[in-house]
Design an enzyme around this catalytic site. Structure first.
Site, PDB file in Angstrom:
ATOM      1  N   ILE A 163      -8.824   1.919  11.088  1.00 32.85           N
ATOM      2  CA  ILE A 163     -10.089   1.593  10.417  1.00 32.85           C
ATOM      3  C   ILE A 163      -9.932   0.339   9.561  1.00 32.85           C
ATOM      4  O   ILE A 163     -10.698   0.109   8.635  1.00 32.85           O
ATOM      5  CB  ILE A 163     -10.593   2.783   9.578  1.00 32.85           C
ATOM      6  CG1 ILE A 163      -9.596   3.148   8.473  1.00 32.85           C
ATOM      7  CG2 ILE A 163     -10.828   3.997  10.467  1.00 32.85           C
ATOM      8  CD1 ILE A 163     -10.119   4.211   7.505  1.00 32.85           C
ATOM      9  N   ARG A 216       8.858   4.113   1.892  1.00 30.83           N
ATOM     10  CA  ARG A 216       9.072   2.958   2.761  1.00 30.83           C
ATOM     11  C   ARG A 216       7.732   2.287   3.086  1.00 30.83           C
ATOM     12  O   ARG A 216       6.785   2.962   3.474  1.00 30.83           O
ATOM     13  CB  ARG A 216       9.741   3.398   4.078  1.00 30.83           C
ATOM     14  CG  ARG A 216      10.133   2.213   4.961  1.00 30.83           C
ATOM     15  CD  ARG A 216      10.477   2.637   6.384  1.00 30.83           C
ATOM     16  NE  ARG A 216      11.508   3.665   6.488  1.00 30.83           N
ATOM     17  CZ  ARG A 216      12.824   3.429   6.407  1.00 30.83           C
ATOM     18  NH1 ARG A 216      13.270   2.207   6.241  1.00 30.83           N
ATOM     19  NH2 ARG A 216      13.679   4.425   6.505  1.00 30.83           N
ATOM     20  N   GLN A 244      -4.000  -3.505   2.184  1.00 33.71           N
ATOM     21  CA  GLN A 244      -4.590  -2.234   1.771  1.00 33.71           C
ATOM     22  C   GLN A 244      -4.699  -2.161   0.250  1.00 33.71           C
ATOM     23  O   GLN A 244      -5.706  -1.709  -0.286  1.00 33.71           O
ATOM     24  CB  GLN A 244      -3.718  -1.082   2.277  1.00 33.71           C
ATOM     25  CG  GLN A 244      -3.842  -0.826   3.762  1.00 33.71           C
ATOM     26  CD  GLN A 244      -5.085  -0.010   4.063  1.00 33.71           C
ATOM     27  OE1 GLN A 244      -5.115   1.181   3.816  1.00 33.71           O
ATOM     28  NE2 GLN A 244      -6.110  -0.648   4.557  1.00 33.71           N
ATOM     29  N   THR A 266      -6.735  -0.301   8.626  1.00 35.48           N
ATOM     30  CA  THR A 266      -5.515   0.081   7.932  1.00 35.48           C
ATOM     31  C   THR A 266      -4.268  -0.527   8.543  1.00 35.48           C
ATOM     32  O   THR A 266      -3.218  -0.530   7.922  1.00 35.48           O
ATOM     33  CB  THR A 266      -5.400   1.609   7.992  1.00 35.48           C
ATOM     34  OG1 THR A 266      -5.835   2.012   9.306  1.00 35.48           O
ATOM     35  CG2 THR A 266      -6.306   2.267   6.986  1.00 35.48           C
ATOM     36  N   GLU A 268      -5.117   4.198  -0.420  1.00 33.58           N
ATOM     37  CA  GLU A 268      -6.009   4.554  -1.521  1.00 33.58           C
ATOM     38  C   GLU A 268      -5.393   4.258  -2.878  1.00 33.58           C
ATOM     39  O   GLU A 268      -6.096   4.198  -3.884  1.00 33.58           O
ATOM     40  CB  GLU A 268      -6.380   6.040  -1.411  1.00 33.58           C
ATOM     41  CG  GLU A 268      -7.058   6.325  -0.074  1.00 33.58           C
ATOM     42  CD  GLU A 268      -7.528   7.751   0.106  1.00 33.58           C
ATOM     43  OE1 GLU A 268      -8.481   7.951   0.855  1.00 33.58           O
ATOM     44  OE2 GLU A 268      -6.938   8.670  -0.488  1.00 33.58           O
TER      45      GLU A 268
END
Lengths: 192, 319, 733
Positions: C469, C617, C627, C471, C694
């Site tokens: 999406i 990691r 992100q 990501t 997030e």
């Protein structure tokens, strides 16, 4: 909901067939260097003509109301929101879309810089961003002022502030702006 | 969007003739607001007349020493014009504070003046709106309505919408005149001050234009010099409508002019307020916003207008 | 593969490909406009029709009549489907409100009909001819703050009541008791929800859609249309953003399937932008009361967080207390998530549900406490770090390096050089401020499957219904397979988003990257075992994969040779074991912000942002950075501008388009810097990775708010920090 407007749609006494014909047009324009002729409903936006009729789906529909910039294309050398102009108004115009800028195996320097610096995430606003990014450098070179231009009589330099302001008509909800900045600056310097 | 027929006008006279007597006809130029509204069926023309080929795309010197801006001059070209930048800096500043680069490449001088309000209830056809459907009521003014972006002065019990243009605020400051042509070939020149109507109990009537009358140009009087500035305050840094905008011309002797955007149904200026400029922002706003009727959500616009002007005056004085 | 204990050393540790900044393998497609999104799939089905929905004009009530005669007679119209023609359609278990069917209106812009026509233009125009009559409930009060008396406990999360909060708080020499509010927010991903649907002669349904969770959409469609999973195919290779809005089935796919069933032709439906905010989900508004008590040296002795939000009946709203049981130490704790039923549109997950809004409040509260204590807010947080679950001290964090984030961030940002007197630094017309905040986001894992094919030419293909999406899934999955098989990233083809592939974790809750790569790891381990068998039953653990070759006992064979007789496939999934419940897995960050507030107008401009992140990691530092900066941009929006404006009389979001709901534009974003700590979390996955999708959003809004306070001396506890909230108290010009 809206009331039925059928009565207003057919002029009294008009032949319904004639009336229906008036609602459509044939339009000829150049897309990415190729002459195209399409017969369309007058209501068709340039955006939908590209996406639905010519199947050039690289140009995106994010809002359809001029509020996001995903539909940005170049018409007669200038960037516009293709969602807010009618295809029928483009007769004789030259249109450039993301597909005309470069292909996956032959990227334009701006496209390559976006890949190199990750100037995107989901990719949906990206074609519009790239169309705008290239146009922004042209607009600065042409001396067109922006909201952050200082002295209106001086030559306009390529600065981060100028690029930020001029790129603000293209929303990226993934928030890749800072990476786009790196890509655009790299291209502006002519660096590989 | 409802079906419409489409024609191109070769000049303004032809455009006016084509539109004559047809209440379903609309002129289209940049399209940036009209198409937006047609998609939502807020505008429902049965006929569109494309006026972009009318040749009204030049900026010319007037005999009075001012400029005549063709109605089809795109916002980008107007903002970038050397004469505008040099002599009417506030206009360039207002233009580039508006919309986005893409939209300014499309929007025209005439069309920009005729933008309709961005009131969220005007835009939502499920909601009562006297401007959209006269007599329907005003959902914004109902209990619980969202009024933060709406008007504080010049409004009525029937409508509290604002005019969204930045360009028009600068033109109002500069005493611009709107030139028009009708199907009979009559042209007239309307001071921008008289061009917009206050909503009163007929908010659906927004300008003095008659049906079929087409804007051909906007004229600016001879340059007035002075320090010219436009400060647009919004919730994000760009590509947003004004909460409040302030257009200012300030002469070396402290006199000048002030106009506001984002607060009223039209670019907002009062001569009595201009006269107070030497006495500072508070004195100007006491006159300019006298009679304001804000809601709880938008009362901040009164303070914001005064503080914005105060900051601009401080800047003009080199702090 | 069962993942039942922390990972030891394994082939993924080599770090030849994993952990290296790798440009996205799907980048050339995206930047040239050739990546196909849902509404654009002209190639998948001939003779597509366009569908355009009709949406409810009221927020609550019943439909009494839908008159579609005029629409049906309009040019180009093929069918009109009315909600009242059918019973309420089944929904996915995660959905709260049904999407279509029946006469009940539960929220504004609920879909009530669909017009299907030969063109988009015809369908849209005819949608305006559908007349719907309602029996509407009149004005009500949709203001959360007036409904506290009806608050109930959340079904999903119990209260945390540890020690004796009341007594400890009463005894604490330094206390804080403040209430903070966060508004409703909308995801505003750039691609609207869209689907193309087609039924075949056997009654099987294919939906080309834009969804974060392919398998959940399959389940949802099965529920809506009474189908078995093998009768439904969903394909979603490119998704123009989701942020939670595309986690579960939405009206676009239901309507497209209904239209296709009614017409016998493929039908495509995109939700019009002005309908998305009210038709789909949003992040709920919250009202949060936070109380903190500390002793004089700054140790927290008592902490309480009461978080109120709204939901449609049956939902979970926004749990703003999510992080508070775990983030900071303190022996006496009272955490009380609460809900109010409110017939606004469906409140549901938006990026970092819970923590995003919870940290907006908690991290201002921490700043306020530090000030009361006369402490540096960085030091206050360090002092109250915990390596165990404060409410259950025998449960440790699997790997927590929050203190390192704080210290590195402070050094790098130049935190020590800031002005510490609020409102005390001015440059011309601008008030300058610095602020910081901590970030916490749980590190969930979800079982995830994949299939790996070794082709006769020695290259590999990975298939999984995982989604990308934005990501970077395509790339980290290619990196994982490349690392495991000794290939270059360009020798791995990744196929995603098709329900014919093994079920994956999907994308959500920042679990996608660690979970889906673990699934690919599992499939690659299985492939390595098959290769070992073919090499004469050698020990798979002794194999060395590099440069397209495998070496066993000194003998090197090319992968092409091994697969010369035909493609070799291996499928497996990772199943995360219960041992993960014995530890707390989470990600951490420290945010630092410098901003300027205009002394005259109150306009805020953020000048620079720094995030130092601890997330195990980092599989691809290039896309992981994206992100995080993207989360920070969204958090800047949350801090300064984003708010769905509730018409509290009618119960809907009034600013329901991208002009009315402002998200950050490029001009809002200046310098952004991201640092990843070089950490590993063996408890999380075989790759020792955790998600960052997030984390960047968590805490950043509070860092902006704290910097704003430092700049102005005015403490705003009501987000967003728009200028109208400070204007009256700014200094004279």
């Amino acid at each position: 909901m809206t009331t039925d407007m059928t009565d207003q749609r057919s002029a009294p006494g008009a032949d319904p067939g004639d009336r229906a014909a008036q609602m459509r047009s044939t339009v000829r324009f150049t897309v990415n260097g190729e002459m195209r002729e399409i017969e369309i409903d007058n209501r068709t936006t340039l955006l939908d003509a590209l996406r639905e009729h010519l199947r050039l789906t690289g140009t995106k529909k994010g809002c359809d109301h001029g509020q996001c910039g995903a539909c940005t294309v170049i018409v007669n050398g200038r960037r516009v929101n293709s969602c807010l102009t009618l295809a029928v108004m483009q007769d004789g115009h030259e249109i450039e879309t993301i597909e005309g800028i470069g292909a996956p195996d032959a990227l334009d320097p701006m496209q390559a810089a976006f890949v190199e610096h990750d100037g995107y995430q989901c990719g949906y606003c990206t074609p519009g961003q790239i169309c705008s990014a290239r146009a922004v450098l042209d607009e600065i070179a042409a001396g067109i002022p922006s909201h952050v231009t200082g002295d209106l009589s001086a030559r306009i330099e390529i600065t981060e502030d100028e690029i930020r302001e001029r790129m603000s008509g293209n929303i990226c909800r993934c928030g890749a702006y800072a990476n786009m900045m790196t890509a655009i600056l790299q291209v502006s310097r002519g660096a590989p | 969007m409802r079906e419409f027929s489409f024609e191109r006008a070769g000049d303004a006279g032809q455009a006016a003739t084509l539109a004559a007597g047809d209440t379903g006809a609309k002129f289209i130029a940049g399209g940036t607001n009209l198409l937006d509204l047609m998609k939502l069926e807020i505008e429902t023309p049965s006929r569109l007349i494309d006026v972009t080929g009318t040749g009204l795309d030049r900026i010319e010197q007037t005999d009075a020493g001012g400029l005549r801006i063709g109605a089809m001059v795109r916002n980008t070209d107007l903002a970038a014009d050397d004469r505008i930048r040099r002599d009417y800096g506030v206009l360039t500043r207002a233009l580039v504070a508006g919309a986005s680069g893409q939209l300014r490449n499309m929007a025209t001088s005439g069309g920009n003046l005729l933008q309709r309000t961005r009131c969220p209830y005007f835009y939502d056809t499920n909601m009562a709106c006297n401007k959209r459907s006269p007599g329907a009521g005003c959902a914004a003014l109902d209990s619980g309505g969202f009024t933060r972006p709406l008007g504080v002065i010049g409004i009525s019990d029937h409508c509290i919408a604002t005019h969204p243009s930045d360009m028009a605020v600068a033109m109002r400051l500069l005493d611009a005149q709107v030139e028009t042509l009708d199907a009979a070939g009559n042209s007239r020149s309307i001071p921008l001050e008289e061009f917009y109507l206050l909503p009163g109990d007929t908010p659906e009537r927004e300008t003095v234009l008659e049906p079929g009358e087409i804007i051909t140009a906007v004229t600016l009087p001879a340059p007035i010099g002075g320090h010219q500035a436009y400060h647009k305050v919004r919730d994000r840094a760009s590509y947003a409508f004004a909460l409040v905008s302030v257009a200012l011309v300030r002469q070396a002797d402290g006199s000048g002019r002030v106009a506001l955007g984002g607060v009223a149904p039209q670019p907002w200026r009062r001569a009595a307020a201009d006269a107070e400029l030497p006495n500072g922002a508070g004195a100007v706003m006491a006159r300019l916003l006298d009679g304001a009727r804000p809601t709880a959500q938008n009362a901040f616009k009164i303070t914001l207008a005064e503080r914005t002007l105060a900051a601009m005056l401080a800047e003009a004085e080199g702090n | 593969m069962d993942f039942n204990e922390p990972a030891g050393t394994n082939p993924a540790d080599r770090g030849t490909v994993l952990g290296k900044s790798t440009p996205r393998i799907d980048g050339p497609l995206k930047t040239s406009g050739h990546a196909p999104y849902a509404y654009e799939r002209h190639d998948v089905a001939e003779d597509q029709l366009a569908g355009y929905p009709v949406f409810s004009a009221i927020a609550r009530g019943r439909i009494t009549r839908i008159d579609s005669a005029a629409a049906e007679a309009a040019p180009g119209v093929v069918a009109v489907i009315r909600s009242t023609d059918m019973d309420v359609l089944g929904k996915h278990g995660m959905n709260v409100v049904p999407h279509f069917g029946g006469d009940e209106i539960r929220h504004y812009h609920q879909a009530v009909a669909l017009v299907v026509a030969e063109s988009f233009e015809a369908a849209r125009a005819a949608s305006g001819l559908v007349r719907v009559a309602y029996d509407a409930e009149g004005h009500a009060d949709y203001d959360l703050s007036t409904h506290r008396d009806t608050a109930m406990a959340r079904k999903a999360e119990p209260d945390q009541d540890v020690g004796d909060f009341a007594a400890a708080f009463a005894e604490a020499p330094v206390t804080l008791d403040e209430t903070y509010t966060t508004p409703c927010q909308t995801h505003a991903m750039m691609e609207p929800h869209a689907s193309i649907a087609q039924w075949d002669e056997e009654g099987r349904l294919t939906v080309w859609s834009s969804t974060q969770m392919v398998n959940w959409l399959v389940e949802g469609l099965c529920s809506a249309f009474d189908l078995d999973p093998d009768q439904v195919r969903v394909d979603s290779p490119f998704i123009g953003g989701g942020f939670g809005s595309k986690l579960f089935m939405r009206a676009d796919s239901v309507l497209a399937a209904l239209g296709a069933r009614a017409t016998g032709r493929p039908v495509k439906v995109a939700l019009p932008r002005p309908a998305i905010a009210n038709n789909t989900t949003h992040r709920a508004r919250t009202i949060q009361r936070i109380r903190i008590g500390a002793d004089r040296d700054g140790r927290i002795t008592a902490i309480a967080h009461d978080g109120l939000s709204h939901t449609q009946p049956g939902g979970d709203g926004e749990n703003s207390t999510a992080q508070t049981p775990f983030f900071y130490a303190g022996a006496n704790r009272l955490i009380t998530p609460r809900l109010v039923d409110l017939h606004l549109p469906e409140a549901h997950a938006m990026r970092a549900p819970g923590e995003a809004s919870g940290l907006m409040a908690l991290e201002i509260a921490m700043d306020e406490m530090a000030e009361k204590l006369g402490m540096d807010p960085v030091e206050f947080r360090i002092l109250n770090d915990t390596q165990v679950d404060p409410g259950q001290p025998d449960r440790p964090f699997s790997d927590r390096n929050f203190v390192t984030c704080l210290r590195q961030g402070a050094d790098r940002f130049g935190w020590a050089d800031r002005n510490t007197t609020p409102g005390g630094r001015r440059e011309g017309m601008w008030l300058i401020g610095h602020g910081m905040a901590g970030a916490y986001r749980g590190a969930l894992t979800m079982n995830s499957g994949a299939l790996v094919r070794l082709r006769p030419d020695g290259t590999a293909v990975v298939e999984t219904d995982m989604t990308d999406i934005g990501t970077g899934s395509y790339t980290i999955i290619a990196q994982t397979a490349a690392e495991m098989l000794g290939l270059g990233v360009d020798q791995v083809e990744v196929r995603l988003g098709d329900s014919r592939y093994p079920v994956s974790s999907g994308s959500g809750g920042q679990f996608g990257a660690p979970s889906s790569t673990a699934g690919v790891y599992a499939a690659c381990v299985k492939l390595r075992e098959e290769i070992a068998r073919r090499l004469g039953n050698v020990d798979a653990g002794s194999l060395d994969f590099a440069d397209g070759r495998v070496t066993a006992s000194g003998r090197s064979t090319s992968l092409a040779e091994i697969a010369a007789d035909g493609e070799i496939t291996a499928e497996d999934k990772v199943a995360f074991g219960e041992f993960q419940d014995d530890v707390l897995m989470a990600t951490f960050a420290a945010h630092f912000v410098e901003l300027a507030v205009h002394a005259g107008t109150g306009e805020t401009r953020v000048r620079r942002m720094l995030a130092v992140c601890d997330a195990g990691r980092i599989l691809n530092p290039l896309s992981a950075r994206s992100q995080v900066i993207g989360g920070m941009v969204m958090g800047l929006g949350a801090a300064l501008m984003e708010e769905l404006a509730i018409d509290t009389g009618r119960g809907f979001f009034a600013n329901h388009d991208l002009a009315g709901y402002e998200v950050p534009v490029h001009a809002d974003i200046a310098s952004q810097e991201v640092v990843f700590l070089d950490t590993l979390d063996p408890a999380s996955t075989p790759l020792k990775a955790k998600g960052v999708g997030e984390l960047g959003l968590c805490g950043i809004a509070a860092a902006v708010a704290n910097a704003h306070y430092n700049a102005t001396g005015l403490r705003i506890r009501d987000y967003p920090l728009t200028l109208d909230k400070v204007l009256e108290e700014l200094p004279a010009i």
